[in-house]
Design a protein around this motif. Sequence first.
Motif, short mmCIF file in Angstrom:
data_model
loop_
_atom_site.label_atom_id
_atom_site.label_comp_id
_atom_site.label_asym_id
_atom_site.label_seq_id
_atom_site.Cartn_x
_atom_site.Cartn_y
_atom_site.Cartn_z
N SER A 490 -2.08 6.16 6.65
CA SER A 490 -0.80 5.43 6.71
C SER A 490 -0.94 4.14 7.51
N LYS A 493 -2.92 1.65 5.59
CA LYS A 493 -2.09 1.01 4.55
C LYS A 493 -1.18 -0.04 5.17
N TYR A 494 -0.58 0.26 6.30
CA TYR A 494 0.28 -0.70 7.00
C TYR A 494 -0.49 -1.98 7.31
N ASN A 496 -3.31 -3.14 5.84
CA ASN A 496 -3.71 -3.85 4.62
C ASN A 496 -2.52 -4.52 3.93
N ASP A 497 -1.39 -3.87 3.93
CA ASP A 497 -0.21 -4.43 3.26
C ASP A 497 0.35 -5.65 4.00
N ASN A 498 0.12 -5.71 5.30
CA ASN A 498 0.79 -6.74 6.11
C ASN A 498 -0.18 -7.67 6.85
N LYS A 499 -1.44 -7.65 6.49
CA LYS A 499 -2.42 -8.45 7.23
C LYS A 499 -2.10 -9.93 7.16
N LYS A 501 0.32 -11.32 8.43
CA LYS A 501 1.76 -11.50 8.32
C LYS A 501 2.43 -10.94 9.58
N GLN A 507 8.57 -1.53 7.96
CA GLN A 507 7.36 -1.60 7.14
C GLN A 507 6.35 -0.53 7.55
N ALA A 511 5.10 2.57 5.02
CA ALA A 511 3.69 2.92 4.82
C ALA A 511 3.47 4.42 5.00
N GLU A 514 5.02 6.26 1.96
CA GLU A 514 4.26 6.16 0.71
C GLU A 514 3.05 7.09 0.73
#
Length: 900
Positions: A490, A493-494, A496-499, A501, A507, A511, A514
């Motif tokens: 998890s 994923k957090y 990678n999804d928000n790098k 940023k 958020q 993660a 999901e």
Amino acid sequence: MYNLVAFTLRRPKILMSFVALIATNMYKFSSIFFLSFILISCALRSGGENPSDSVAVEMDTIVIESNELEEISNNLKSNTYRASETVFTDLIHTKLEVNFDWRQSKMNGVAHITAKPHFYPSDSLILDAKGMDILKVQLAGTDLTYTYENDVLRIKLGKTYTRTEKYTVRIDYVSKPDERKTEGSAAITSDKGLFFINPKGEDPKKMPQIWTQGETEASSVWFPTIDAPNVKTTQEIFITVDDQYTTLSNGKMMGSKKNADGTRTDHWKQDLPHAPYLFMMGVGEFKVVKDFYTRKDGSKMEVNYYVEKEWEGNAKDIFGETPNMIKYFSELLKVEYPWDKYHQIVVRDYVSGAMENTGAVVFGEYVYKDKRELLDDNDQSTIAHELFHHWFGDLVTAESWSNLTLNESFANYSQYLWDEYRFGRDEADYQAMNEEDGYYQSAAVGGYHELAWFHYGDKEQMFDGHSYNKGGRILHMLRNYIGDEAFFLSISKYLNDNKFKAAEYHQLRLAFEEVTGEDLNWFFKQWYESKGHPVLDVNQTNNVENQTVTLNIKQNQDIEKFAVFRLPIDVAVHDANGKKTHRIWVDQEEENITLPYSGVLRSVVFDESKMLLAKVNETKPQEQLIYQFYNSNRYESRAQSLEDGVVKGNSSSDQMILDGLNDSFWKIRELAIQKSKEMSEERKGIAVKIIKNIMMSDPNSRVRAAAASYLATNSENQDISDMLKKSIDEDQSYLVVGNALKQLGKLDPDMAMASAKKLESESSSKILAAVAQIYSNNATEKEAPFFKDILMNKDLGVFNQLNVMNSYTMFNARMSEEQIESSLEVYKYLQEEGGYYTKMFTGQSLDYLVDVLAKRREVLEIEKTAAIEGNDSLKMVEIKAEISKINVLLTKFEPFFKEE
């Protein structure tokens, strides 16, 4: 950021109210206890709704001008709700050219800022620029119109730009950090941003140096920028210095150029975007100790340590685990360390603990330790904390200070992860208990608030035991609830999804949802959006006939203030068949939960993995506590058994203590030593023999020191003094030597004084502080030069300098008025040149000596009255002279208090 001001030598940002509380009563404590109390106490660090939500206009036709931009910003900032900064402009690249006026503590700068409107067309660029001289502003060589007031630079661009059009503005400026009125907080003692340390070289004990501190919004002291955490930009900097200086900044060293005037310009470049508060610059005659990390692809990345010359040989002892940490965290997170390098620098007079500037981490001088000092204490937790920020904070950044826990809770939890990996789960669990206590202390002093706190009074309030300690413990609960595999997938994923940023806590929740497939709103609302923690009373009723045990669980927190918590808890039931673990849910103010068992009920362990952030008051029979000691694999359970399961004169608890003295974990051995005094007299002798052996041979210095304290207090054997002297002469641990000296002072002051004399030339500030304590109670005036020398000429560090000053004050309180008068030179030096905490407490030391002199005068006044009544004129003249001398001396204290 690792908060030195809430700093513990182990965990972290000292709560100033805590220190002030102690300061008012400082001389009720011995100097060592006073210092320990401070260190134990410091277990922490620490807009309205967006108008666009209701705007109904043709968005494509909006042009935001500077006055409108400012009005919107002011409206946001004036409201209680602390929203994320509205992004009007995207910073793309920041190029800086800087050089320094050391004598005036100023920096000459040129900033080339490449930007574009974020969405709406705009004709303006508004930047934070605190306390600068703005010399000129240009675009493509053309002067631009601008205004500069209240630390805000408003630039008219000369045309309206759309979100697809970039522009580059050049700003020539002078940064004047020492001319600003700065503020501090419980986290960071100054927001000056740019610091010139001993710039004229007037202090021979301190290397001249320059360094920066950007968090929270102080980078805009040394370069114009949009100083908000949800802004990101690439960066490069050209630093011009005299050739003897070493420089450090973010990114890669692109090259150096020798200049005709004898200076050198170093070029550093950071190609990946990061927030302005993470920009860093350091200058000084540092030695660079080189190390490296090998990436998965086999390439080597520089991992260098910037230290003063005298610490060059210790740099790898201090920082040498860093490459292993990078490897471990990269593999654990399944996200390779994302930046160009990982350098660490140690600076003087740092205003906090440590700071995670991207690839260029700053530490305060407290990390300087030689091999012997590292036997007692290392800063690996701090190093891990700052490194983990390079994923949580640098790669993915909290979009507002309200969301700060997204940065600090993960950095805090990295300390647990590293301890667990490197030193074992017992160590991790023990330190986690300290972290939890730090949250309770912080909340008791500063109040309770939500973890994601949108209603703070000042952003600096976010750096407390909630964002750090509580946040870290909440992550631990979530890990235990969903399991290791889901937890680490998890957070991967957090990342990678928000790098590259900015993110908010929702958020993070998404993660986790999901990956697990579970709606976790209940968890995040409870722990991120609500206040407080559960307080649980747990009692059990054993029904032998039905073979059931019933747990009565009451939530005793203030329900009106904190509401009822929903808690998944694992309960282990030990019976004739072994252990069975039950997952129960507690979500009522009071409830009874009945669990089965077979045969004999051996023990019930509530919260088996000890993951709850909760104050748990549990009542259970002694036999269960003793069984728990031998059958639990968690530190907290074994510690609970020793704390609550010892009954004086009970043979079973005596044996538990004896077995605790041989436990594999050092803190259990230390607890068992402390509990040995509660053993029956006939078995206490067995414990003393074991503790004597521990004192001379235990592998952990804290356990050896605890053994020395126990034996000095609880054993009447004549050989204890000789053992203490042997420890002083032979033990490599400064902690053990210092404590042995202290204990020897209680048993044999003459022997302690002789040992202390031999230690006067030691370099360790801990040892010098121990010598000072022995002298405070036993020395004569001939030892006064020792105090003067080490306080005015030795680098004792912030806490040991305070400790020695305290001992010096107790020493002076026993001395003549002549010695007290001569000591004022030392106090004046400490008041002006001492460390942060020494300066804070110099007034209390002087107050104490004034009280001592006033009491002496009161006694003399009584004696004078007796002499008058007895017609003893000669005695009366002598007493009057003494009173007059004290009165004159007291007037010499007055300038100190006027200066304050």
